[in-house]
Design an enzyme around this catalytic site. Structure first.
Site, short mmCIF file in Angstrom:
data_model
loop_
_atom_site.label_atom_id
_atom_site.label_comp_id
_atom_site.label_asym_id
_atom_site.label_seq_id
_atom_site.Cartn_x
_atom_site.Cartn_y
_atom_site.Cartn_z
N SER A 1 -3.86 7.29 -6.53
CA SER A 1 -2.36 6.92 -6.11
C SER A 1 -1.78 7.37 -6.77
O SER A 1 -0.34 6.96 -7.35
CB SER A 1 -1.91 5.79 -6.97
N LYS B 1 -0.58 2.84 0.91
CA LYS B 1 -0.65 4.72 1.44
C LYS B 1 -1.76 4.53 2.03
O LYS B 1 -2.10 6.01 2.27
CB LYS B 1 -1.07 5.05 -0.63
N SER C 1 0.72 -0.07 -3.72
CA SER C 1 0.10 1.38 -3.56
C SER C 1 -1.32 1.10 -2.39
O SER C 1 -1.66 2.33 -1.56
CB SER C 1 -0.22 1.78 -4.10
#
Length: 426
Positions: free
Chosen positions: A187, A135, A132
């Site tokens: 997230s 991101k 993640s």
């Protein structure tokens, strides 16, 4: 001595020993372990991840039917960031003290957020999965493209996303600013999906993310999903992650959101198709980066985890006028949690003298941020390990092919013309 008296004497002796141990401190009560294997930081001296991340442990990276398996990305030569960034083990300044011994991250890097100086690193260009932390790249693309005040409606596809979700529900109404909060702070893969839909869908979003990474000279990076879920060809490096985070921090709202501890998030209405279903009320969401709460001077950061990527982390902190960023890839929660490992590496970086440098992040003032930079790379080999050319090199190859074909045609035309002239002369 009777058995009863012996048992009594044994109990008295044991009690006395415990009292003495307690008086000596808690360490005296803990028996030393003789079977635990001592922790060792993963060794990368042999460059095991020079071309690609470790093999996956599941089928998350199997291409969809009819889709090819992505080749490893081309390795730039010389290394981006300087010669020492091409090293695979510990990369330390001359005379630097030993690095903390409790770091389980396979690759890491500490750099100056403002000057771009790389202070210390381990396997800086080794290729690993970002989870993640990618991101950060999605947020950079979306914050520059979307109207943050626009209201979008949540869908069942958002709610059905795998992995971490903030709690978007069908029929819920969310501003893009709230979706960015859910993406960066919590997230949320559901938020990543809702954002990607507005950017043209997953494939278009991934293309935009990869284009931005290439323009920033993050040539170890290739994303396969907007959220960071593992997919075919997914890759980044400790060096690239620092570079991407540095770029994201130039956006004021990104800097604000990674430093925000908690916000309220909307709920969503009951499903009229389900009898007795009720409205879901709004709820608070918190920042999942513990460094923000525990480390003095923390600016903020981004966490990540998948089974294949393991623990990933990027964060920044400020001390005595210096702003440092730290990245961790393929870490574990032992012997310390990732944010604690990051804290120790930040402490190490802040203790190094100003001006310390083993490499450099690309100078942002030297070239436009969205201009692709050609690589000075050796010609690719003929086998699958040669590596896949970045998009800008593929365009260059196409141009060279057109010129070569044109040259052949021109040569043939000249030969035919000469032949005709000779015939006329005969």
């Amino acid at each position: 001595m009777k058995i009863r008296d012996f048992r009594l004497l044994t109990a008295v002796c044991l009690g006395s020993a415990l009292i003495v141990a307690a008086a000596s401190g808690p360490q005296a009560l803990a028996a030393p372990s003789t079977t635990t294997t001592p922790f060792t930081t993963p060794n990368t001296d042999g460059c095991p991840q020079k071309t690609a991340p470790p093999p996956p442990i599941d089928e998350s990276e199997v291409p969809a039917p009819g889709q090819p398996t992505p080749k490893p990305l081309l390795i730039p030569a010389p290394p981006i960031g300087g010669a020492r960034m091409g090293e695979c083990g510990l990369v330390l300044p001359k005379g630097a003290p030993p690095v903390p011994q409790d770091i389980s991250a396979t690759a890491w890097l500490v750099s100056d957020l403002d000057t771009g100086e790389v202070l210390a690193a381990k396997d800086p260009h080794g290729r690993y999965r970002p989870a993640s932390t990618i991101k950060v790249l999605l947020a950079t693309v979306a914050l520059r493209a979307l109207d943050l005040n626009k209201v979008v409606t949540g869908t069942q596809d958002d709610a059905n996303m795998d992995g971490t979700k903030v709690g978007i529900g069908p029929g819920g109404r969310y501003t893009n600013r709230q979706l960015m909060q859910a993406l960066i702070m919590a997230s949320g893969n559901d938020a990543a999906h809702a954002i990607a839909v507005q950017l043209g869908g997953d494939a278009a979003t991934v293309a935009k993310m990869n284009q931005l990474a290439g323009s920033l000279r993050a040539f170890d990076t290739r994303t396969a999903s907007p959220s960071g879920l593992d997919g075919p060809g997914m890759s980044t490096s400790a060096y690239d992650l620092a570079l991407l985070f540095r770029e994201a921090l130039t956006i004021p709202l990104f800097a604000e959101l990674i430093h925000t501890e908690q916000v309220d998030f909307p709920g969503y209405p009951a499903d009229p198709k389900i009898t007795g279903d009720k409205d879901r009320p709004g709820f608070p969401i918190g920042n999942d980066n513990h460094l923000l709460y525990e480390y003095d001077g923390a600016i903020g950061g981004k966490t990540g985890y998948t089974d294949d990527a393991r623990q990933t982390f990027v964060a920044a902190a400020k001390r005595d006028g210096r702003r440092l960023v730290v990245t961790l890839l393929k870490a574990d929660v032992q012997p310390l949690r990732p944010w604690e490992q990051a804290a120790h590496l930040l402490d190490y970086g802040f203790a190094l003298p100003r001006g310390t440098q083993v490499g450099k992040l690309p100078d942002k003032s030297a070239e436009p941020p969205n201009t692709a930079v050609p690589l000075a790379s050796p010609p690719p080999k003929e086998d699958d390990q040669a590596g896949e050319q970045p998009a800008h090199e593929q365009h260059g190859s196409g141009t060279r092919t057109v010129l070569a074909v044109g040259g052949i045609i021109l040569t043939l035309a000249l030969l035919l013309g000469a032949r005709r002239i000779n015939r006329q002369r005969r």
